[in-house]
Design a protein around this motif. Structure first.
Motif, PDB file in Angstrom:
ATOM      1  N   ASN A 102     -23.647  -9.532 -10.144  1.00  0.00           N
ATOM      2  CA  ASN A 102     -23.342 -10.370 -11.299  1.00  0.00           C
ATOM      3  C   ASN A 102     -24.482 -11.370 -11.548  1.00  0.00           C
ATOM      4  OD1 ASN A 102     -21.982 -11.564 -13.354  1.00  0.00           O
ATOM      5  ND2 ASN A 102     -20.105 -11.976 -12.198  1.00  0.00           N
ATOM      6  N   THR A 151     -24.271 -14.217 -14.367  1.00  0.00           N
ATOM      7  CA  THR A 151     -23.447 -15.387 -14.078  1.00  0.00           C
ATOM      8  C   THR A 151     -24.205 -16.341 -13.162  1.00  0.00           C
ATOM      9  OG1 THR A 151     -21.545 -13.955 -14.266  1.00  0.00           O
ATOM     10  CG2 THR A 151     -21.130 -16.098 -13.310  1.00  0.00           C
ATOM     11  N   TYR A 152     -24.971 -15.780 -12.262  1.00  0.00           N
ATOM     12  CA  TYR A 152     -25.802 -16.610 -11.374  1.00  0.00           C
ATOM     13  C   TYR A 152     -26.819 -17.392 -12.208  1.00  0.00           C
ATOM     14  CZ  TYR A 152     -29.156 -17.777  -7.653  1.00  0.00           C
ATOM     15  OH  TYR A 152     -29.985 -18.439  -6.793  1.00  0.00           O
ATOM     16  N   TYR A 206     -16.340 -14.683  -1.521  1.00  0.00           N
ATOM     17  CA  TYR A 206     -15.858 -14.667  -2.908  1.00  0.00           C
ATOM     18  C   TYR A 206     -15.275 -16.024  -3.287  1.00  0.00           C
ATOM     19  CZ  TYR A 206     -17.193  -9.972  -3.615  1.00  0.00           C
ATOM     20  OH  TYR A 206     -17.986  -8.870  -3.781  1.00  0.00           O
ATOM     21  N   GLU A 258     -20.904 -21.950  -2.998  1.00  0.00           N
ATOM     22  CA  GLU A 258     -22.274 -21.642  -3.427  1.00  0.00           C
ATOM     23  C   GLU A 258     -23.320 -22.444  -2.649  1.00  0.00           C
ATOM     24  OE1 GLU A 258     -19.710 -22.106  -5.382  1.00  0.00           O
ATOM     25  OE2 GLU A 258     -19.759 -20.768  -7.122  1.00  0.00           O
ATOM     26  N   THR A 277     -27.426 -15.193  -5.020  1.00  0.00           N
ATOM     27  CA  THR A 277     -26.971 -14.542  -6.243  1.00  0.00           C
ATOM     28  C   THR A 277     -25.454 -14.426  -6.189  1.00  0.00           C
ATOM     29  OG1 THR A 277     -27.338 -12.661  -7.745  1.00  0.00           O
ATOM     30  CG2 THR A 277     -27.049 -12.122  -5.421  1.00  0.00           C
ATOM     31  N   TYR A 278     -24.850 -14.047  -7.303  1.00  0.00           N
ATOM     32  CA  TYR A 278     -23.475 -13.553  -7.278  1.00  0.00           C
ATOM     33  C   TYR A 278     -23.593 -12.034  -7.231  1.00  0.00           C
ATOM     34  CZ  TYR A 278     -21.607 -18.115  -8.775  1.00  0.00           C
ATOM     35  OH  TYR A 278     -21.248 -19.444  -8.853  1.00  0.00           O
ATOM     36  N   TRP A 279     -22.975 -11.453  -6.243  1.00  0.00           N
ATOM     37  CA  TRP A 279     -23.128 -10.014  -6.001  1.00  0.00           C
ATOM     38  C   TRP A 279     -22.758  -9.228  -7.267  1.00  0.00           C
ATOM     39  CZ3 TRP A 279     -25.384  -7.877  -1.916  1.00  0.00           C
ATOM     40  CH2 TRP A 279     -25.275  -6.504  -1.757  1.00  0.00           C
ATOM     41  N   LYS A 323     -16.271 -14.200  -7.960  1.00  0.00           N
ATOM     42  CA  LYS A 323     -17.686 -13.876  -7.824  1.00  0.00           C
ATOM     43  C   LYS A 323     -18.082 -13.980  -6.360  1.00  0.00           C
ATOM     44  CE  LYS A 323     -17.980 -17.441 -10.168  1.00  0.00           C
ATOM     45  NZ  LYS A 323     -18.098 -18.645 -10.960  1.00  0.00           N
ATOM     46  N   LYS A 380     -25.800 -20.521 -14.005  1.00  0.00           N
ATOM     47  CA  LYS A 380     -25.471 -21.727 -13.242  1.00  0.00           C
ATOM     48  C   LYS A 380     -26.657 -22.703 -13.181  1.00  0.00           C
ATOM     49  CE  LYS A 380     -22.136 -22.276 -10.771  1.00  0.00           C
ATOM     50  NZ  LYS A 380     -20.803 -22.856 -10.896  1.00  0.00           N
ATOM     51  N   ALA A 434     -20.539 -15.006  -3.713  1.00  0.00           N
ATOM     52  CA  ALA A 434     -21.722 -15.823  -3.456  1.00  0.00           C
ATOM     53  C   ALA A 434     -22.423 -15.265  -2.221  1.00  0.00           C
ATOM     54  CB  ALA A 434     -21.326 -17.278  -3.235  1.00  0.00           C
TER      55      ALA A 434
END
Ligand code: WT7
Length: 565
Positions: free
Chosen positions: A415, A418-419, A205, A352, A411-413, A214, A422, A216
Motif C-alpha cells: 500500500n 497510503t504510505y 497491522y 508506525e 512502508t505500508y505493506w 494497513k 502520510k 506497518a
C-alpha cells in the motif's frame, strides 16, 4: 536519565550512535534482533539469567533463561528452514500470550523472515484481511485458535504451512504440522540470518479511517531506538523485573514486551490472563516487579477497583511506572502517586513510529495530563493547515515528526500510496492533534481522523462497516467512537436496515455478536442505533463526524467543511 545525566543535558550529548555502542554493533556487520535478544545475552554471561517468568491462566509459573530463549528460538528458526521458508517471507503468529509466542517471534527473526503478530481474539474476517494482505507463507498457532485458520485457509493460496505448536497427537489436515518446542531436538546453534539495519523484521497491522487495516513494516534497525528508549524512558537496569501488560498482537507488546527489554538482558513477566486486578497486583508482589508499563484503560479500571485492593498487596518492589496508548488523565497520575507512591509516566508513540517518541522521562517534572517531551534525537512539532510548525505556544495543530528515526516504519505493506500520503512538507503526519506549551511539553488534543481508540486499541470504522455489510439485515452503516468513561471510546454503529427487517433488541444483539465473531471483541459495537438513512456528503461519503458530534452533544458548526475530507 542514567548515562546522559539530567534530562536537560541529554539533548546536547545525544546521538543515535549511542545505541550501536551499547549493543556492541559495528556498522557493516549483521544486525539481527533475534540474535541481540538471545545469543548476545548468553555471550555476555547472562545465559542463566531468567528472561521470561510466565504465569499461565491457572496460576502456574514457568521460568525460562536467556539460554532457553536462545535454544527455543533456534528450534523455531530451523523448523522454518526445514519448511523451506525463505528470508523476507511473512510468517504469522496467532496465539494467546504463551511462551511459544515469544520463542517463535524471535525464531522468525533469526531466519530473516518477517514476523506478523496477530491478536489472538481476532475473528475470521480480521484474520483473513491481514493474512491476505501480507501474503503470509506460514502461520504459528495453537489448538485453541487453529479452527479460525481452518475456516479461511482455502481462501489463502499463498499459505503453505499451518504449524500447531501444541498440536501433538492432533488429527492434521494437509499443509498442517504439529510442533512441540520442548520435545523437538535441541538446536544448539543456528546460523542467524545476516540482516542489516534496513532488513524487514516485523509487520504490524494498524487501523486507518479508510480502507482495510494497513501493515506497518519495520526493520531490524528499529532495535537501536527500542533499546535506548527502554533504557532511558522505561529506565530498565540490570536486576530489574519488568512487566509490560500489552499483548504482542500490538506494537507495544513487541517493541517493549520483547525487543527493548531483552536487548538489555532484562527479566520480564508475562501473564496469560488479561485484566484481573488481584492477579495483576499478585504478580507484582510475587515476582517483585520493579518497572511496569501499562495503559490508561487498565489504570482507570484499577482506580475503579479502588485502594482497598491495593492495600492487600505488597507493591513495594515497584520503582517506576509508565503508560501508553491513550490520553492519560491527570487524575490517574495523581491517583497513582497517592496509592502506589509513584506517578504514571505517560509516553506517546504509534505502530508506525515503532518506538516511544514523546514521553515523561524519569526525573523530569511531570505535568499531569501532558505526554511529556520528545525523546532526544526526535524532532516533533505541531503543524498548521499549511504544514508548517505553529509557533505560538498553546495553539493546537497536527502532531508531526521529522523523518527519519531508527524505528520508523518503512512502508505500508502492499500500500505504498497510503504510505506516501502520510508525509507532507518533509514531515510525517501522525493523525493526532496536539499543542505544545511554553515549556515545550506536548499535550494531546484528539485524533485528526475518524479512527476509534477503544481501550488503547485503534479500530478502523471502515473495517467495522465492511463487516456490518456482511450481515443479512444491514443495508448501510456508520461506525463511530462514542465517549466512554473507562475505555475512552467504545464503538457505536448506526445501521439502516434492508427492507423486510425491523429494528429490535434481538436484532441488535445478533448484529453485535456477528461483529464480535467476525472481527473481535474490541471492534464489537457496544450499541447499535437503527436509523432510516445516514447523513452523507454530496459525493456519497458518510459523515461520521456529524454523527459523532450528535452523540457527544458538541456543536457541529458549519457542516460544509465536513464534506469530502
Ligand atoms: C495512537 C497510536 C504505540 C502505542 C500503542 C498504540 C494514541 C498513543 C498516546 C498517549 C494520547 C495516545 C494516539 C496515537 N495514543 N499514546 N500517550 N496519549 N494518545 O499504538 O495502535 O498505533 O495507536 O494511539 O492517537 O496516534 P497504535
Amino acid at each position: 536519565m542514567t548515562d546522559l545525566g539530567s534530562y536537560e543535558t541529554a539533548y546536547d550529548k545525544f546521538d543515535w550512535q549511542l545505541a550501536r555502542k551499547e549493543l556492541g554493533y559495528e556498522d557493516g556487520s549483521p544486525l539481527n534482533i533475534g540474535y541481540y535478544c538471545t545469543d548476545r545475552n548468553c555471550e555476555r554471561g547472562l545465559g542463566d539469567t531468567v528472561a521470561l517468568i510466565w504465569e499461565d491462566s491457572s496460576g502456574d509459573v514457568r521460568r525460562y533463561t536467556f539460554n532457553d530463549l536462545r535454544i527455543h528460538s533456534n528450534a523455531y528458526a530451523s523448523l522454518l528452514a526445514d519448511l523451506k521458508i525463505a528470508s523476507g517471507e511473512r510468517v504469522c503468529i496467532f496465539m494467546d500470550r504463551v511462551p511459544d509466542l515469544y520463542f517463535s517471534f524471535l525464531g522468525i527473526l533469526k531466519l530473516g523472515a518477517i514476523a506478523v503478530p496477530l491478536f489472538s481474539a481476532f475473528g475470521e474476517d480480521s484474520l483473513l484481511t491481514r493474512m491476505e494482505n501480507s501474503g503470509a507463507a506460514a502461520i504459528f498457532t495453537t489448538r485453541k485458535h487453529v479452527k479460525k485458520v481452518r475456516k479461511i485457509r482455502d481462501r489463502l493460496p499463498q499459505l503453505k504451512h499451518i504449524v500447531v505448536v501444541d498440536g501433538d497427537g492432533m488429527a492434521l489436515k494437509e499443509r498442517e504440522h504439529a510442533f512441540n518446542v520442548e520435545t523437538a531436538p535441541k538446536v544448539e546453534s543456528f546460523d542467524v540470518y545476516p540482516a542489516t539495519a534496513d532488513t524487514p523484521s516485523v509487520l504490524h497491522y494498524t487501523s486507518g479511517t479508510t480502507g482495510q487495516p494497513k501493515g506497518a513494516l519495520h526493520v531490524h534497525g528499529s532495535i537501536f531506538q527500542q533499546h535506548l528508549t527502554t533504557k532511558w524512558v522505561l529506565d530498565l537496569k540490570p536486576g530489574d523485573v519488568y512487566w509490560c501488560t500489552a499483548d504482542p498482537g500490538w506494537v507495544t507488546g513487541t517493541s517493549y514486551g520483547i525487543i527493548g527489554p531483552w536487548s538489555l538482558g532484562i527479566t520480564q513477566v508475562v501473564l496469560e490472563v488479561g485484566f484481573f486486578p488481584a492477579r495483576w497486583y499478585g504478580a507484582i508482589e510475587n515476582f517483585g516487579v520493579t518497572v511496569w508499563y501499562s495503559a490508561p484503560t487498565a489504570i482507570r479500571l484499577l482506580m475503579r477497583e479502588g485502594e482497598a485492593t491495593v492495600k492487600k498487596f505488597d507493591l513495594s518492589s515497584l520503582r517506576h511506572i509508565c503508560s501508553v496508548g491513550e490520553p492519560l488523565n491527570p487524575e490517574a497520575v495523581i491517583w497513582s502517586e497517592k496509592v502506589y507512591g509513584l506517578p504514571f509516566h505517560d509516553t506517546w508513540w504509534q505502530t508506525e513510529t515503532g518506538s516511544i517518541m514523546i514521553s515523561n522521562f524519569p526525573g523530569m517534572k511531570i505535568k499531569p495530563g501532558s505526554m511529556g517531551k520528545p525523546f532526544p534525537g526526535v524532532t516533533a512539532a505541531v503543524l498548521g493547515p499549511d504544514y508548517n510548525p505553529v509557533l505560538e505556544p498553546g495553539k493546537a495543530g497536527v502532531l508531526a515528526l521529522k523523518p527519519p528515526w531508527p524505528s520508523m516504519f518503512r512502508t505500508y505493506w502492499n500500500n505504498p500510496s497510503t504510505y506516501e500520503a502520510k508525509f507532507k512538507n518533509g514531515w510525517y503526519i501522525t493523525g493526532d492533534r496536539a499543542r505544545i506549551d511554553k515549556e515545550g511539553y506536548f499535550w494531546f488534543v484528539g485524533r485528526d481522523d475518524d479512527v476509534i481508540n477503544t481501550g488503547g486499541h485503534l479500530v478502523s470504522p471502515f473495517e467495522v462497516e465492511s463487516a456490518l455489510l456482511e450481515h443479512e439485515a444491514v443495508a448501510e452503516s456508520a461506525a463511530i467512537g462514542k465517549p466512554d468513561p473507562v475505555n475512552m471510546e467504545v464503538v457505536k454503529a448506526f445501521v439502516a436496515l434492508k427492507p423486510g427487517h425491523e429494528p429490535s433488541h434481538d436484532l441488535e444483539l445478533n448484529i453485535i455478536n456477528f461483529i464480535r465473531k467476525h472481527l473481535s471483541p474490541l471492534a464489537m459495537p457496544q450499541e447499535i442505533e437503527f436509523v432510516k438513512s445516514l447523513p452523507k456528503t454530496r459525493s456519497g461519503k458518510i459523515m461520521r463526524r456529524l454523527l459523532r458530534a450528535q452523540e457527544t452533544g458538541e456543536e457541529i458548526g458549519d457542516i460544509s467543511t465536513l464534506e469530502d475530507d
